[in-house]
Design a protein around this motif. Sequence first.
Motif, PDB file in Angstrom:
ATOM      1  N   LEU A 156       0.829  -1.212   0.000  1.00  0.00           N
ATOM      2  CA  LEU A 156       0.000   0.000   0.000  1.00  0.00           C
ATOM      3  C   LEU A 156       0.862   1.260   0.000  1.00  0.00           C
ATOM      4  O   LEU A 156       0.492   2.288  -0.583  1.00  0.00           O
ATOM      5  CB  LEU A 156      -0.936  -0.015   1.207  1.00  0.00           C
ATOM      6  N   GLU A 157       2.009   1.178   0.675  1.00  0.00           N
ATOM      7  CA  GLU A 157       2.925   2.341   0.673  1.00  0.00           C
ATOM      8  C   GLU A 157       3.493   2.572  -0.726  1.00  0.00           C
ATOM      9  O   GLU A 157       3.685   3.721  -1.140  1.00  0.00           O
ATOM     10  CB  GLU A 157       4.056   2.103   1.677  1.00  0.00           C
ATOM     11  N   ILE A 158       3.760   1.491  -1.441  1.00  0.00           N
ATOM     12  CA  ILE A 158       4.260   1.633  -2.817  1.00  0.00           C
ATOM     13  C   ILE A 158       3.199   2.304  -3.688  1.00  0.00           C
ATOM     14  O   ILE A 158       3.489   3.235  -4.459  1.00  0.00           O
ATOM     15  CB  ILE A 158       4.644   0.254  -3.381  1.00  0.00           C
ATOM     16  N   ILE A 159       1.959   1.849  -3.562  1.00  0.00           N
ATOM     17  CA  ILE A 159       0.874   2.461  -4.329  1.00  0.00           C
ATOM     18  C   ILE A 159       0.768   3.952  -4.009  1.00  0.00           C
ATOM     19  O   ILE A 159       0.646   4.799  -4.909  1.00  0.00           O
ATOM     20  CB  ILE A 159      -0.465   1.743  -4.032  1.00  0.00           C
ATOM     21  N   THR A 160       0.839   4.279  -2.722  1.00  0.00           N
ATOM     22  CA  THR A 160       0.706   5.680  -2.314  1.00  0.00           C
ATOM     23  C   THR A 160       1.855   6.526  -2.853  1.00  0.00           C
ATOM     24  O   THR A 160       1.646   7.623  -3.397  1.00  0.00           O
ATOM     25  CB  THR A 160       0.685   5.777  -0.781  1.00  0.00           C
ATOM     26  N   ALA A 161       3.068   6.015  -2.755  1.00  0.00           N
ATOM     27  CA  ALA A 161       4.236   6.779  -3.216  1.00  0.00           C
ATOM     28  C   ALA A 161       4.201   7.000  -4.722  1.00  0.00           C
ATOM     29  O   ALA A 161       4.471   8.105  -5.212  1.00  0.00           O
ATOM     30  CB  ALA A 161       5.520   6.049  -2.818  1.00  0.00           C
ATOM     31  N   VAL A 162       3.860   5.953  -5.448  1.00  0.00           N
ATOM     32  CA  VAL A 162       3.800   6.089  -6.914  1.00  0.00           C
ATOM     33  C   VAL A 162       2.680   7.057  -7.299  1.00  0.00           C
ATOM     34  O   VAL A 162       2.846   7.896  -8.186  1.00  0.00           O
ATOM     35  CB  VAL A 162       3.586   4.707  -7.576  1.00  0.00           C
ATOM     36  N   GLY A 163       1.539   6.950  -6.602  1.00  0.00           N
ATOM     37  CA  GLY A 163       0.426   7.858  -6.907  1.00  0.00           C
ATOM     38  C   GLY A 163       0.783   9.304  -6.641  1.00  0.00           C
ATOM     39  O   GLY A 163       0.495  10.187  -7.465  1.00  0.00           O
ATOM     40  N   TYR A 164       1.439   9.593  -5.523  1.00  0.00           N
ATOM     41  CA  TYR A 164       1.845  10.971  -5.215  1.00  0.00           C
ATOM     42  C   TYR A 164       2.860  11.484  -6.249  1.00  0.00           C
ATOM     43  O   TYR A 164       2.895  12.669  -6.559  1.00  0.00           O
ATOM     44  CB  TYR A 164       2.445  11.036  -3.814  1.00  0.00           C
ATOM     45  N   SER A 165       3.701  10.571  -6.739  1.00  0.00           N
ATOM     46  CA  SER A 165       4.728  10.985  -7.717  1.00  0.00           C
ATOM     47  C   SER A 165       4.120  11.433  -9.039  1.00  0.00           C
ATOM     48  O   SER A 165       4.778  12.112  -9.836  1.00  0.00           O
ATOM     49  CB  SER A 165       5.706   9.828  -7.974  1.00  0.00           C
ATOM     50  N   LEU A 166       2.876  11.028  -9.299  1.00  0.00           N
ATOM     51  CA  LEU A 166       2.233  11.380 -10.571  1.00  0.00           C
ATOM     52  C   LEU A 166       1.679  12.796 -10.584  1.00  0.00           C
ATOM     53  O   LEU A 166       1.285  13.306 -11.639  1.00  0.00           O
ATOM     54  CB  LEU A 166       1.080  10.397 -10.866  1.00  0.00           C
ATOM     55  N   LEU A 167       1.648  13.439  -9.414  1.00  0.00           N
ATOM     56  CA  LEU A 167       1.003  14.757  -9.320  1.00  0.00           C
ATOM     57  C   LEU A 167       1.599  15.816 -10.254  1.00  0.00           C
ATOM     58  O   LEU A 167       0.868  16.634 -10.818  1.00  0.00           O
ATOM     59  CB  LEU A 167       1.057  15.240  -7.862  1.00  0.00           C
ATOM     60  N   PRO A 168       2.929  15.854 -10.484  1.00  0.00           N
ATOM     61  CA  PRO A 168       3.476  16.877 -11.401  1.00  0.00           C
ATOM     62  C   PRO A 168       2.879  16.811 -12.804  1.00  0.00           C
ATOM     63  O   PRO A 168       2.775  17.856 -13.472  1.00  0.00           O
ATOM     64  CB  PRO A 168       4.982  16.567 -11.423  1.00  0.00           C
ATOM     65  N   PHE A 169       2.502  15.619 -13.245  1.00  0.00           N
ATOM     66  CA  PHE A 169       1.884  15.530 -14.566  1.00  0.00           C
ATOM     67  C   PHE A 169       0.608  16.370 -14.619  1.00  0.00           C
ATOM     68  O   PHE A 169       0.361  17.094 -15.583  1.00  0.00           O
ATOM     69  CB  PHE A 169       1.556  14.067 -14.894  1.00  0.00           C
ATOM     70  N   ILE A 170      -0.194  16.271 -13.555  1.00  0.00           N
ATOM     71  CA  ILE A 170      -1.459  17.013 -13.542  1.00  0.00           C
ATOM     72  C   ILE A 170      -1.194  18.511 -13.430  1.00  0.00           C
ATOM     73  O   ILE A 170      -1.806  19.322 -14.132  1.00  0.00           O
ATOM     74  CB  ILE A 170      -2.335  16.529 -12.363  1.00  0.00           C
ATOM     75  N   ILE A 171      -0.244  18.859 -12.554  1.00  0.00           N
ATOM     76  CA  ILE A 171       0.051  20.273 -12.324  1.00  0.00           C
ATOM     77  C   ILE A 171       0.572  20.950 -13.594  1.00  0.00           C
ATOM     78  O   ILE A 171       0.245  22.111 -13.874  1.00  0.00           O
ATOM     79  CB  ILE A 171       1.095  20.412 -11.184  1.00  0.00           C
ATOM     80  N   LEU A 172       1.390  20.241 -14.378  1.00  0.00           N
ATOM     81  CA  LEU A 172       2.006  20.866 -15.555  1.00  0.00           C
ATOM     82  C   LEU A 172       1.220  20.630 -16.842  1.00  0.00           C
ATOM     83  O   LEU A 172       1.250  21.463 -17.751  1.00  0.00           O
ATOM     84  CB  LEU A 172       3.433  20.334 -15.731  1.00  0.00           C
ATOM     85  N   TYR A 173       0.529  19.517 -16.932  1.00  0.00           N
ATOM     86  CA  TYR A 173      -0.151  19.210 -18.198  1.00  0.00           C
ATOM     87  C   TYR A 173      -1.367  20.105 -18.446  1.00  0.00           C
ATOM     88  O   TYR A 173      -1.661  20.448 -19.599  1.00  0.00           O
ATOM     89  CB  TYR A 173      -0.587  17.743 -18.222  1.00  0.00           C
ATOM     90  N   LEU A 174      -2.080  20.478 -17.399  1.00  0.00           N
ATOM     91  CA  LEU A 174      -3.269  21.302 -17.612  1.00  0.00           C
ATOM     92  C   LEU A 174      -2.926  22.672 -18.214  1.00  0.00           C
ATOM     93  O   LEU A 174      -3.514  23.057 -19.231  1.00  0.00           O
ATOM     94  CB  LEU A 174      -4.037  21.447 -16.293  1.00  0.00           C
ATOM     95  N   PRO A 175      -1.961  23.421 -17.639  1.00  0.00           N
ATOM     96  CA  PRO A 175      -1.581  24.678 -18.323  1.00  0.00           C
ATOM     97  C   PRO A 175      -0.920  24.435 -19.671  1.00  0.00           C
ATOM     98  O   PRO A 175      -0.998  25.280 -20.578  1.00  0.00           O
ATOM     99  CB  PRO A 175      -0.618  25.342 -17.334  1.00  0.00           C
ATOM    100  N   GLN A 176      -0.278  23.273 -19.810  1.00  0.00           N
ATOM    101  CA  GLN A 176       0.349  22.962 -21.095  1.00  0.00           C
ATOM    102  C   GLN A 176      -0.700  22.855 -22.204  1.00  0.00           C
ATOM    103  O   GLN A 176      -0.462  23.278 -23.343  1.00  0.00           O
ATOM    104  CB  GLN A 176       1.123  21.650 -20.977  1.00  0.00           C
ATOM    105  N   VAL A 177      -1.858  22.294 -21.879  1.00  0.00           N
ATOM    106  CA  VAL A 177      -2.935  22.181 -22.872  1.00  0.00           C
ATOM    107  C   VAL A 177      -3.389  23.576 -23.308  1.00  0.00           C
ATOM    108  O   VAL A 177      -3.571  23.837 -24.512  1.00  0.00           O
ATOM    109  CB  VAL A 177      -4.114  21.377 -22.277  1.00  0.00           C
ATOM    110  N   VAL A 178      -3.549  24.477 -22.334  1.00  0.00           N
ATOM    111  CA  VAL A 178      -3.957  25.847 -22.671  1.00  0.00           C
ATOM    112  C   VAL A 178      -2.882  26.527 -23.513  1.00  0.00           C
ATOM    113  O   VAL A 178      -3.165  27.157 -24.536  1.00  0.00           O
ATOM    114  CB  VAL A 178      -4.226  26.650 -21.378  1.00  0.00           C
ATOM    115  N   PHE A 179      -1.636  26.353 -23.097  1.00  0.00           N
ATOM    116  CA  PHE A 179      -0.508  26.975 -23.804  1.00  0.00           C
ATOM    117  C   PHE A 179      -0.402  26.475 -25.244  1.00  0.00           C
ATOM    118  O   PHE A 179      -0.074  27.225 -26.168  1.00  0.00           O
ATOM    119  CB  PHE A 179       0.778  26.675 -23.027  1.00  0.00           C
ATOM    120  N   SER A 180      -0.699  25.193 -25.446  1.00  0.00           N
ATOM    121  CA  SER A 180      -0.538  24.604 -26.780  1.00  0.00           C
ATOM    122  C   SER A 180      -1.485  25.216 -27.804  1.00  0.00           C
ATOM    123  O   SER A 180      -1.240  25.118 -29.005  1.00  0.00           O
ATOM    124  CB  SER A 180      -0.773  23.093 -26.706  1.00  0.00           C
ATOM    125  N   ASN A 181      -2.554  25.822 -27.340  1.00  0.00           N
ATOM    126  CA  ASN A 181      -3.511  26.442 -28.265  1.00  0.00           C
ATOM    127  C   ASN A 181      -3.135  27.872 -28.611  1.00  0.00           C
ATOM    128  O   ASN A 181      -3.867  28.538 -29.340  1.00  0.00           O
ATOM    129  CB  ASN A 181      -4.917  26.417 -27.658  1.00  0.00           C
TER     130      ASN A 181
END
Length: 697
Positions: A589-614
């Motif tokens: 469960l700790e592995i799942i939690t750590a990997v899940g938390y590590s994915l957060l930068p994708f969300i933080i950067l990808y959303l403005p990236q979509v706006v920027f790409s237009n």
Amino acid sequence: MASIRGIASFLILMCFITGFAVPAYALPDHGYNYSYWEEAEPAPYPYLAEKHVDGSELGIGHFNVPQDLFVAKDHRIYIADTGNNRIVSLDENGKLIRTIDGFDNNGKKETFNKPYGVFVDASQNIYVADTYNNRIVKLSNDGTLIQLFGAPESSIIPEGFQYFPFKLFVDKFDRIYVIAQGAFEGIMELDASGGFKGYIGTNKVRFNPTDLLWKRLSTKEQVGKMELFLPIEFSNLDVDDRGLIYAVSSEANSNTPIKRFNPSGEDILRREGYFPPMGDISVIRLDTTKSVVSDQKNRGSSRFIDVVSDESGMYSGLDSTRNRIFTYDRDGNLLYQFGGIGTQANNFQKPVALSMLGERIAVLDNEMNRMTIFAPTRYGKLIRQAVKAHYAGKVDEAADSWNKVLQLNANFDIAYISMGKAFLKKNENKMAMNYFKNGNNRKYYSEAFKQYRKQYVWDHFGTIMTVLLSAAALFVAIRIYWVKRKPKLYFVETNIVKAPFYTMMRPFNGFWEMKYEQKGRVKIALIILLLLVVTMILKRQYSGFVVNFNKLSTLNSVDELIYIVLPFILFCVANWSLTTLMDGEGKFLEIITAVGYSLLPFIILYLPQVVFSNMITHEEAPFYYLIESAAICWFLWLLFVGMMTIHQYSIFKTLLTLFLTVVVMVFIVFLCILCFSLLQQMTTFILSIYSEIRARA
């Protein structure tokens, strides 16, 4: 264990689904053109057979394996009737003018011996490649001998070379270009008196690296028994109005079967379309070193055996694999194709030559021993009108024709692009962007968008600055208010919800607190995973056209779920399986939690990236990919720190386990595929037993 069994079932289901993919080599038996996505889209026929001409109808007996066809400037048609050792001359309607089966040479009657090529110059002089007599014969239009050109002589011609001229062309300076059997060095160029001047253009040698290695390791005697690495000979040639030489070779799997040589022998053919001019795209490339079995006949890449230049930069190639004619514009865009295998009016059994007859095309079939004259349909005429108008700089006229083409074929990308160019020249950038988007042309779309963006900013500069300054002021005000309201504490307890953001900025402290202070939650990690799936769907669907290479009509949200969730589960299972054997302290469960938390930068950067790409052009796209790289690096850093912290590993051991985790993931996938294969074989076996029992019952 239940979760692992569920994962295994899911993987088997995925393998089962992907195991029944439809082969992509099947080509439709109707008019088509290739889209940007390498798919054969239905299209109207551009040409239809107008007339068939054979020898018996002309009263001269059947043609016998004719090999070449040429249409002179006055539209007279000349056929090299090879098996009958004669040249047949017809008018543009296919009526017989005369046959030439020999000539008088100083009082001696001479005949041809398997003439494979024929050409007529602007003075109506006839050049015949008298192949098995090893010479070229120049005759006047009434059949009187003018000159004989024997085998050329030069020190650069290989010793022992036997001269068998197959095809020829004479330019306006009386230079004779000859394609001869075994002339691997290129096209032979002769002067007006038949003197050898040199070779033009040479196909590059292609070889198998394995064969090359064996050749390096073999003895001189063994090398002598091996096949030589030789370039492919050219099959045919044509010279356009500018004196540039089009040449084709029937080499399989070549990306450059059609070439256009300048006087120095450099290939200058423009290849600016989605695909190079190479005939059919969606085909299986067969191994040419192996013999072709019967069920592979007419498969594989296109093999061009003739080419003809057309007006306004257009040219057509004759494909002997599927007996089709492909026509391209000067940029290498496929305009249309027609023909095919068969005995019907519009098909061929073995086409060997083609030539332009004004707007019409004459094609010679040496198995059906007939010549077919094709006339353009309305669709074909409109395309030709549009290309010619565009070539002449008549933008409005070209746009009008392309618009009519789109009414007949809405899948024609080239028409959309050409319409977009017309609107771009009129400075109607918004309309041009729409057409370029429909034509999937990012280069010109970017040009139109740059102009549109410049004009938009100029027209709305005041509004834009007001919004930006207001937003900045609002941000400063909120910041000041938040600082004043914030209690002055030396230690602030990070709550569970804020923990992922805290971990993202301070990974060592965050993962430590997650493990030893129980601040991590699996459900938050799974929510982050779900948000990432949503983010990726938005990214693929709504990223700007300049950087979005996805086919939106085929996007499937389930795919995103599979491509993100499946690797996530695979990594967690593989890492847990591995680290339990390597003294890792992390729990599943700790592995799942750590990997899940590590994915957060994708969300933080990808959303403005979509706006920027237009808001970016093609030249500004590197900034888009820079954001993507930053997100990946940030994720990898968090994953590394997270695994190191929860397992209490050293740096080296963490790197080693991450590498081995990937290896284990591959191994798990391999096992799943193996299980699926065994399951499929067992199913087939049981079904065959069942069928056998039913048959005997």
